[in-house]
Design a protein around this motif. Structure first.
Motif, PDB file in Angstrom:
ATOM      1  N   GLU A  19      -5.100  12.196  -0.628  1.00 52.86           N
ATOM      2  CA  GLU A  19      -4.166  13.201  -0.120  1.00 52.86           C
ATOM      3  C   GLU A  19      -4.645  14.613  -0.447  1.00 52.86           C
ATOM      4  O   GLU A  19      -4.568  15.533   0.377  1.00 52.86           O
ATOM      5  CB  GLU A  19      -2.790  12.958  -0.737  1.00 52.86           C
ATOM      6  CG  GLU A  19      -1.724  13.985  -0.347  1.00 52.86           C
ATOM      7  CD  GLU A  19      -1.392  13.964   1.141  1.00 52.86           C
ATOM      8  OE1 GLU A  19      -0.775  14.926   1.621  1.00 52.86           O
ATOM      9  OE2 GLU A  19      -1.762  12.981   1.826  1.00 52.86           O
ATOM     10  N   ALA A  71      -4.813   7.062  -3.888  1.00 55.35           N
ATOM     11  CA  ALA A  71      -4.025   7.652  -2.794  1.00 55.35           C
ATOM     12  C   ALA A  71      -3.811   9.140  -3.024  1.00 55.35           C
ATOM     13  O   ALA A  71      -3.855   9.954  -2.085  1.00 55.35           O
ATOM     14  CB  ALA A  71      -2.678   6.935  -2.672  1.00 55.35           C
ATOM     15  N   PRO A 112       0.823  -1.207   0.000  1.00 57.58           N
ATOM     16  CA  PRO A 112       0.000   0.000   0.000  1.00 57.58           C
ATOM     17  C   PRO A 112       0.864   1.268   0.000  1.00 57.58           C
ATOM     18  O   PRO A 112       2.002   1.258   0.459  1.00 57.58           O
ATOM     19  CB  PRO A 112      -0.799  -0.116   1.288  1.00 57.58           C
ATOM     20  CG  PRO A 112       0.079  -0.925   2.185  1.00 57.58           C
ATOM     21  CD  PRO A 112       0.801  -1.907   1.306  1.00 57.58           C
ATOM     22  N   VAL A 113       0.303   2.384  -0.497  1.00 51.38           N
ATOM     23  CA  VAL A 113       1.053   3.627  -0.642  1.00 51.38           C
ATOM     24  C   VAL A 113       1.255   4.256   0.743  1.00 51.38           C
ATOM     25  O   VAL A 113       0.283   4.516   1.450  1.00 51.38           O
ATOM     26  CB  VAL A 113       0.296   4.600  -1.565  1.00 51.38           C
ATOM     27  CG1 VAL A 113       1.042   5.939  -1.644  1.00 51.38           C
ATOM     28  CG2 VAL A 113       0.137   3.990  -2.949  1.00 51.38           C
ATOM     29  N   LYS A 114       2.527   4.495   1.065  1.00 47.91           N
ATOM     30  CA  LYS A 114       2.851   5.165   2.335  1.00 47.91           C
ATOM     31  C   LYS A 114       3.487   6.523   2.068  1.00 47.91           C
ATOM     32  O   LYS A 114       3.106   7.527   2.641  1.00 47.91           O
ATOM     33  CB  LYS A 114       3.768   4.289   3.169  1.00 47.91           C
ATOM     34  CG  LYS A 114       3.096   2.971   3.607  1.00 47.91           C
ATOM     35  CD  LYS A 114       4.043   2.111   4.426  1.00 47.91           C
ATOM     36  CE  LYS A 114       3.361   0.810   4.869  1.00 47.91           C
ATOM     37  NZ  LYS A 114       4.261  -0.075   5.633  1.00 47.91           N
ATOM     38  N   ASP A 115       4.496   6.532   1.212  1.00 42.93           N
ATOM     39  CA  ASP A 115       5.156   7.788   0.831  1.00 42.93           C
ATOM     40  C   ASP A 115       4.740   8.074  -0.599  1.00 42.93           C
ATOM     41  O   ASP A 115       5.304   7.529  -1.562  1.00 42.93           O
ATOM     42  CB  ASP A 115       6.675   7.616   0.937  1.00 42.93           C
ATOM     43  CG  ASP A 115       7.422   8.908   0.656  1.00 42.93           C
ATOM     44  OD1 ASP A 115       6.810   9.815   0.049  1.00 42.93           O
ATOM     45  OD2 ASP A 115       8.597   8.994   1.010  1.00 42.93           O
ATOM     46  N   LEU A 116       3.710   8.929  -0.764  1.00 42.10           N
ATOM     47  CA  LEU A 116       3.116   9.135  -2.087  1.00 42.10           C
ATOM     48  C   LEU A 116       4.129   9.684  -3.077  1.00 42.10           C
ATOM     49  O   LEU A 116       4.171   9.262  -4.236  1.00 42.10           O
ATOM     50  CB  LEU A 116       1.917  10.084  -1.973  1.00 42.10           C
ATOM     51  CG  LEU A 116       1.169  10.372  -3.275  1.00 42.10           C
ATOM     52  CD1 LEU A 116       0.636   9.093  -3.883  1.00 42.10           C
ATOM     53  CD2 LEU A 116       0.035  11.355  -3.027  1.00 42.10           C
TER      54      LEU A 116
END
Length: 409
Positions: free
Chosen positions: A341, A337, A291-295
């Motif tokens: 954001e 994501a 999964p996306v953590k640091d976009l």
């Protein structure tokens, strides 16, 4: 002289019969004794009895016509009246009278049976005609045609009516059959015309299909073959033999083209297997980004993967959908994501959420104060209404607070 209850012979040999009107001479006898004379004329009487019994049996057991029976009775009555016989001639006359009554009774019964039979025959023929007239409008050509032929046999098996009635019903029956035959003939003539039109249309489609079978313009030609197939389906059916022959040619032309195309694609796919292997390795790398953590880092890494993906080139057709589907799934997850954001960091949206939350908090507080006053005043109906309204506003406030929390997540 010899004597009997029904007759006698005098000394001169004259034979008499006794009747209600007196004695009547019936003959003479010189050849033997008076007893023999009486016996002879009694046998004459017995002969009349036998004839009457035979006629009685015929009247009772056969359909002897009244006219014929009456003629026979009158003949016997004359024979009895003029009989040269000794016996109870009056009894014979009474039997003939009874037989006349029986003949008339049997005649009446026969007329009644005939009338009933005619009525039944009329009803049966009217039913046949009514069914035929219904069938005349049918479009179930085979079933209706078979049934009309069966009705003809039924008609032939029914008794004739009086000429006028029979002719009228037969005219209606015949007209119904004729109407059906004309409609069926017209239908099949129209159907033949439609089938001939379908044959000509499909003949043109076959000609074009055969002209395309050696094409190497794979995409455009495959598209045109699909269009030709749709046109084939909408053209209708030709006669069976023509349909089968045209379909064999049409299908054969397609088979030639698609077999050639499949051979070329199979050779090309074999060359693309290495590309598939390379792209599957990139997919493993791309799927590891989720999964996306640091976009920001994920976006940069995915851009690099996309550039290398394009450099690799195409994969075999049978793997294309699965390979591209996996890449698109990663791309969708990153896009979602990014949208999340943006919603979280959008100041205008945050301000709107905060403002809505503040308004709802104020409204809830006002409702609580009004509710306390209504309770203190003992106003039950107002309490009930305000409680429902307060519950609704509190639920809205809970949702607004959750939305606001997302902006500080």
């Amino acid at each position: 002289m010899s004597s009997d209850p029904w007759g006698r012979v005098d000394e001169q040999g004259t034979v008499y019969v006794r009747t209600a009107d007196g004695e009547r001479v019936v003959g003479s006898w010189q050849a033997g004794s008076p007893d023999e004379a009486l016996a002879y004329f009694k046998r004459k009487y017995d002969g009349l009895v036998v004839e009457i019994e035979l006629l009685e049996r015929r009247v009772r057991t056969t359909d002897l016509a009244v006219k014929d029976a009456m003629t026979a009775i009158e003949h016997l009555r004359t024979a009895v009246d003029e009989a040269h016989a000794v016996g109870d001639l009056q009894a014979l006359g009474e039997r003939l009278d009874a037989l006349v009554a029986l003949v008339h009774k049997r005649g009446e019964e026969r007329r009644e049976r005939k009338a009933r039979a005619q009525a039944e025959a009329r009803e049966a023929k009217e039913q046949v005609v009514a069914e035929a007239e219904r069938l005349a409008e049918s479009t179930d050509w085979r079933v209706a045609g078979d049934r009309l032929r069966a009705l003809v046999d039924t008609w032939k098996g029914l008794p004739r009516l009086d000429r006028k009635s029979d002719d009228e019903l037969w005219h209606r029956f015949s007209h119904a059959r004729s109407t059906f035959s004309k409609r069926r003939k017209s239908h099949f003539a129209s159907l033949d015309a439609q089938r001939e039109d379908a044959r000509l249309r499909k003949l043109k489609l076959v000609a074009e299909a055969e002209a395309l079978r050696d094409s190497t313009d794979w995409g455009a030609t495959a598209t045109r073959y699909r269009e030709l197939m749709n046109e084939w389906k909408s053209a209708g059916r030709a006669q069976r033999e023509a349909e089968e022959e045209l379909w064999a040619r049409f299908r054969g032309a397609q088979d030639v083209f698609f077999q050639a195309r499949n051979a070329v694609f199979a050779e090309r796919d074999a060359e693309y297997r290495e590309n598939q292997t390379a792209k599957e390795a990139l997919l493993v790398e791309a799927e590891a980004l989720l999964p996306v953590k640091d976009l920001k880092a994920v976006r940069a890494a995915f851009r690099s993967i996309g550039e290398r993906w394009e450099e690799i080139g195409p994969v075999p057709r049978d793997a294309r959908s699965a390979v591209e589907g996996r890449l698109h799934a990663v791309e969708r997850a990153i896009r979602e994501a990014e949208e999340a954001e943006w919603r979280r960091t959008n100041p205008e949206a945050r301000a709107r959420a905060a403002g809505l939350t503040g308004q709802l908090e104020a409204a809830v507080e006002q409702l609580r104060q009004r509710l306390e006053k209504a309770r203190a005043a003992g106003n039950a109906s107002q309490v009930e209404r305000l409680e429902r309204e307060l519950a609704g506003r509190e639920a809205l406030l809970e949702q607004a607070r959750k939305g606001l929390e997302e902006f500080s997540g």
